[in-house]
Design an enzyme around this catalytic site. Structure first.
Site, PDB file in Angstrom:
ATOM      1  N   ASP A  88       0.826  -1.205   0.000  1.00  0.00           N
ATOM      2  CA  ASP A  88       0.000   0.000   0.000  1.00  0.00           C
ATOM      3  C   ASP A  88       0.863   1.259   0.000  1.00  0.00           C
ATOM      4  OD1 ASP A  88      -2.665  -0.601  -0.215  1.00  0.00           O
ATOM      5  OD2 ASP A  88      -3.032  -0.716   1.947  1.00  0.00           O
ATOM      6  N   GLU A 187     -14.125  -2.078  -2.141  1.00  0.00           N
ATOM      7  CA  GLU A 187     -14.354  -2.266  -0.705  1.00  0.00           C
ATOM      8  C   GLU A 187     -15.693  -1.688  -0.283  1.00  0.00           C
ATOM      9  OE1 GLU A 187     -12.374  -1.519   3.715  1.00  0.00           O
ATOM     10  OE2 GLU A 187     -11.211  -1.051   1.921  1.00  0.00           O
TER      11      GLU A 187
END
Length: 272
Positions: A88, A187
């Protein structure tokens, strides 16, 4: 610092080619220990900025700085020899400009030897994604519920419950895919919207709280193992290792207190 790259490691083209095929399995890992456990079983290991909350006790992902992501990424790469490792990009490391994003992403890749980076955001990040991918940095995108934008969103809210938001969320997914992202994490997105986006995109979607309609799934390892105190609704607990650990630690403490540990087999004796 360099790490051995196994010849049978899953690659970005492998993941892209899985669109509409066998579901992609992804889990987070933040250390060599957990990477060694998950590597034989998954296609993607995500060194997620969720480590700020899971490993460091912070209340959001915003505290995961670049140095921290590099540190954990290097640890994971020491143990992962099969899965594609994605790290990330933390909050504040890529939003300022495509050039700043490239500089920081290049540092992550060169210092960890990971295979790709992930960044959050939709159409606003399309220019940055195109800039990175044209310069040899594979990017996994992340749309829908974006934890780094939790302050703007007003909390961890499911996306797409209002039908009026669908076109914007879908446009974000299409925008990052067309910019060059090799996969898109969806998500906290309602199932029919996730299914619609998955059908439209030519790259795989990886769901987390977005239903089995996606091309793959990712979860936080500690959530699915039952090691976290609380887990989101979408994170099925496949075991309850936290309870087993609590029992083992309590047994150890009792053995120390009653002097049954260490025993004879765990003690070095003097040999005359």
């Amino acid at each position: 610092m360099s790490f051995h790259q196994s010849s049978d490691r899953i690659t970005v083209p492998h993941i892209r080619a899985r669109k509409g095929a066998k579901p992609i399995v992804a889990l987070t890992a933040y250390s060599a220990l957990t990477a060694r456990l998950v590597d034989p079983h998954v296609d993607i290991i995500l060194v997620g900025d969720s480590l700020a909350m899971v490993e460091h006790g912070l209340t959001s992902t915003l505290g995961a700085g670049l140095d921290l992501m590099v540190l954990h990424g290097r640890s994971v790469m020491r143990a992962a020899h099969h899965a594609l490792v994605v790290v990330d990009m933390p909050f504040g490391s890529y939003e300022r400009s495509p050039q700043v994003a490239f500089d920081n992403a290049a540092r992550v890749m060169s210092e960890t030897s990971c295979s790709a980076v992930k960044l959050e955001g939709g159409c606003a990040m399309a220019e940055t994604i195109a800039f990175l991918t044209k310069r040899g940095i594979p990017v996994m995108a992340h749309v829908g519920l974006t934890p780094q934008s939790v302050m703007t969103l007003g909390g961890f809210k499911v996306q797409g419950r209002d039908r009026d938001d669908w076109s914007r969320i879908e446009a974000d997914a299409v925008g990052v895919a067309e910019a060059g992202a090799f996969a898109v994490v969806l998500e906290g997105t309602v199932e029919p919207l996730a299914a619609q986006i998955t059908r439209r995109l030519v790259v795989p979607t990886i769901g987390i709280g977005a239903s089995a309609e996606c091309d793959g799934q990712v979860l936080v390892l500690e959530d699915m193992l039952g090691l976290t105190e609380r887990a989101p609704r979408f994170a099925r607990r496949f075991d309850h290792l936290g309870l087993a650990a609590d029992k083992a630690i309590a047994s150890y403490a009792e053995a120390v207190r009653n002097r049954s540990f260490p025993g004879a087999d765990e003690t070095y004796q003097f040999k005359s």
